[in-house]
Design a protein around this motif. Structure first.
Motif, PDB file in Angstrom:
ATOM      1  N   UNK A   1      -6.526  -7.119  -2.631  1.00 30.72           N
ATOM      2  CA  UNK A   1      -7.511  -6.068  -2.354  1.00 30.72           C
ATOM      3  C   UNK A   1      -6.941  -4.944  -1.504  1.00 30.72           C
ATOM      4  N   UNK A   2      -5.966  -5.243  -0.639  1.00 26.92           N
ATOM      5  CA  UNK A   2      -5.387  -4.193   0.199  1.00 26.92           C
ATOM      6  C   UNK A   2      -4.665  -3.151  -0.645  1.00 26.92           C
ATOM      7  N   UNK A   3      -4.172  -3.566  -1.791  1.00 27.36           N
ATOM      8  CA  UNK A   3      -3.521  -2.623  -2.703  1.00 27.36           C
ATOM      9  C   UNK A   3      -4.531  -2.027  -3.679  1.00 27.36           C
ATOM     10  N   UNK A   4      -5.428  -2.851  -4.149  1.00 29.28           N
ATOM     11  CA  UNK A   4      -6.392  -2.403  -5.151  1.00 29.28           C
ATOM     12  C   UNK A   4      -7.335  -1.332  -4.590  1.00 29.28           C
ATOM     13  N   UNK A   5      -7.679  -1.413  -3.309  1.00 25.62           N
ATOM     14  CA  UNK A   5      -8.660  -0.478  -2.762  1.00 25.62           C
ATOM     15  C   UNK A   5      -8.117   0.942  -2.676  1.00 25.62           C
ATOM     16  N   UNK A   6      -6.812   1.097  -2.643  1.00 23.39           N
ATOM     17  CA  UNK A   6      -6.223   2.439  -2.648  1.00 23.39           C
ATOM     18  C   UNK A   6      -5.972   2.919  -4.074  1.00 23.39           C
ATOM     19  N   UNK A   7      -5.260   2.129  -4.857  1.00 27.18           N
ATOM     20  CA  UNK A   7      -4.921   2.541  -6.219  1.00 27.18           C
ATOM     21  C   UNK A   7      -6.170   2.617  -7.085  1.00 27.18           C
ATOM     22  N   UNK A   8      -7.113   1.716  -6.887  1.00 26.72           N
ATOM     23  CA  UNK A   8      -8.334   1.723  -7.690  1.00 26.72           C
ATOM     24  C   UNK A   8      -9.246   2.892  -7.399  1.00 26.72           C
ATOM     25  N   UNK A   9      -9.056   3.576  -6.266  1.00 26.61           N
ATOM     26  CA  UNK A   9      -9.865   4.748  -5.930  1.00 26.61           C
ATOM     27  C   UNK A   9      -9.138   6.059  -6.196  1.00 26.61           C
ATOM     28  N   UNK A  10      -7.958   5.989  -6.819  1.00 24.06           N
ATOM     29  CA  UNK A  10      -7.278   7.205  -7.254  1.00 24.06           C
ATOM     30  C   UNK A  10      -7.800   7.618  -8.628  1.00 24.06           C
ATOM     31  N   UNK A  11      -7.501   8.837  -9.014  1.00 20.92           N
ATOM     32  CA  UNK A  11      -7.927   9.347 -10.318  1.00 20.92           C
ATOM     33  C   UNK A  11      -6.790   9.271 -11.330  1.00 20.92           C
ATOM     34  N   UNK A  12      -5.577   9.528 -10.862  1.00 20.49           N
ATOM     35  CA  UNK A  12      -4.383   9.470 -11.719  1.00 20.49           C
ATOM     36  C   UNK A  12      -3.491   8.347 -11.224  1.00 20.49           C
ATOM     37  N   UNK A  13      -2.943   7.583 -12.161  1.00 13.07           N
ATOM     38  CA  UNK A  13      -2.039   6.494 -11.810  1.00 13.07           C
ATOM     39  C   UNK A  13      -0.788   6.596 -12.682  1.00 13.07           C
TER      40      UNK A  13
END
Length: 432
Positions: A247-259
């Motif tokens: 979750x510590x990684x998902x909460x940042x990457x999952x709230x981005x628009x572009x990956x």
């Protein structure tokens, strides 16, 4: 049409419309019944913004259509370097240099003023025109085209996700489990920007902690064309072995628009559906072979977006395989920024923008109404948020500014300090 096209910049401003058609200056003085239904609709729309139309003869209107003029385009220094490098290997240019007398094009190498860069330019006409190599034409075309299409919502600070995928990794848990960078991935990250230490970092942080190292020790940051970009690199974000969901990684990457997905594999396919997020709308997939070595490194690129996101440049029609270098970096960062901006038009973000702007206007009206009734100073807004700060917080901020100014000017009494053009003694809240 021009009012409709630039209405985002005209709203709330006083301006004058100049035209070389003198008859249009009487448009708002004529009897409305004489106008056709179409003209009536157009005048009604224009009247919402301006009714002051003045005549200016075309011969003296030297700044007409300035946004579509080539003179308004300025290339950055690194872009000129790209053109100079491209000219050295451009097949079309080399062919023209060999046959100059036949086609009538006078190409000559000229040194740019205040620069050591030399470019081949066409000097056969009244104006000197630089030769643009094939690999830079999309860049120049984008520069020209973007002048008249600034977009509906422009941000100068972006946060972008970057995930590392290895062979036989298909699920979100497997991908976010990666904790070590390969040589290829480290090399790829250098294309984005600089590796920065987060603690004490004083530029755009993209939601990362720069005080207590709660979101990792390092990240990747760049300032590209006055746009600050912070990259949320999955392997640099906090890793907790006993958290299967990471979750510590998902909460940042999952709230981005572009990956950006870096796939170091030969037989593994990446599916955007494996990353569960309501915000991610664009994936830029960069594949590199784990077995075949190329010097310089070759990257195979593909892009996928949600259905509600429209197409955006630069396209992959002519080229999908790039070599490591400044041209690929320019292409990749352009694609990232344009992908983010194109996603703003998606229904989810359009509704969020509308809701945020409505709330900002409501708060603004409320603050101004309160100021008119009580004389209380309207509360300022935090940067990046529509919510006004509280009264206690505003007083603390004001006190801090006064004390800092007392220290800087070595004054003995805070009451002698001038803040925002007013003596502090006149403010309603005094220092205790």
């Amino acid at each position: 049409m021009i009012v409709q096209h630039f209405k985002y910049a005209l709203e709330g401003h006083d301006f004058v419309i100049f035209t070389d058609h003198k008859s249009l200056t009487f448009a708002f003085r004529q009897i409305s019944k004489k106008a056709s239904p179409r003209r009536a609709r157009q005048l009604e729309f224009i009247s919402q913004y301006c009714t002051d139309i003045r005549h200016l003869a075309g011969a003296v209107n030297t700044v007409a259509d300035s946004l579509s003029r080539v003179a308004a385009v300025r290339l950055e220094a690194n872009e000129i370097d790209l053109i100079a490098e491209g000219q050295k290997t451009d097949a079309e240019l080399l062919a023209q240099l060999q046959n100059q007398s036949e086609d009538g094009v006078g190409l000559k190498k000229l040194r740019l003023p205040d620069s050591g860069i030399e470019l081949y330019c066409d000097v056969s006409g009244s104006r000197v025109r630089p030769f643009v190599p094939a690999n830079c034409r999309q860049l120049v075309l984008t520069k020209l085209h973007a002048l008249a299409h600034p977009g509906v919502f422009i941000k100068s600070e972006l946060k972008v996700g970057v995930i590392y995928v290895k062979e036989d990794q298909y699920s979100e848990e497997q991908i976010l489990e990666n904790n070590e960078n390969s040589i290829h991935f480290d090399e790829f990250l250098t294309l984005f920007g600089d590796r920065v230490r987060l603690r004490g970092f004083d530029k755009y942080k993209g939601g990362l902690d720069t005080v207590h190292d709660l979101t990792g020790l390092y990240s990747v940051y760049t300032n590209w064309r006055n746009i600050e970009i912070m990259f949320h690199v999955s392997t640099l974000l906090p890793y907790e072995k006993h958290d299967p969901q990471k979750l510590q990684r998902k909460r940042h990457i999952g709230n981005d628009i572009v990956c950006v997905v870096f796939l170091e594999a030969d037989n593994t396919k990446f599916s955007p559906a494996c990353i569960k997020s309501h915000f991610l709308h664009t994936f830029i997939l960069v594949r590199v072979s784990a077995r075949i070595k190329h010097k310089p490194t070759r990257y195979e690129v593909s892009v996928v977006t949600r259905d509600e996101v429209g197409a955006y440049k630069p396209y992959l029609w002519e080229q999908s395989v790039f070599e490591k270098g400044p041209m690929f970096r320019e292409w990749l960062l352009t694609k990232i920024v344009n992908g983010e901006r194109a996603s703003y038009s998606a229904p989810k973000f359009a509704r969020m923008q509308e809701r945020t702007r409505s709330q900002m206007l409501e708060d603004l009206v409320m603050n101004l109404s309160n100021h008119a009734e009580t004389g209380q100073i309207p509360k300022p807004y935090r940067r990046g948020s529509w919510r006004p700060i509280g009264e206690d917080e505003y007083i603390k901020m004001l006190h801090a500014r006064v004390l800092r100014k007392v220290s800087d000017t070595q004054q003995t009494s805070p009451m002698d300090v001038v803040v925002d053009g007013k003596p502090y003694a006149s403010f309603p809240h005094k220092l205790e």
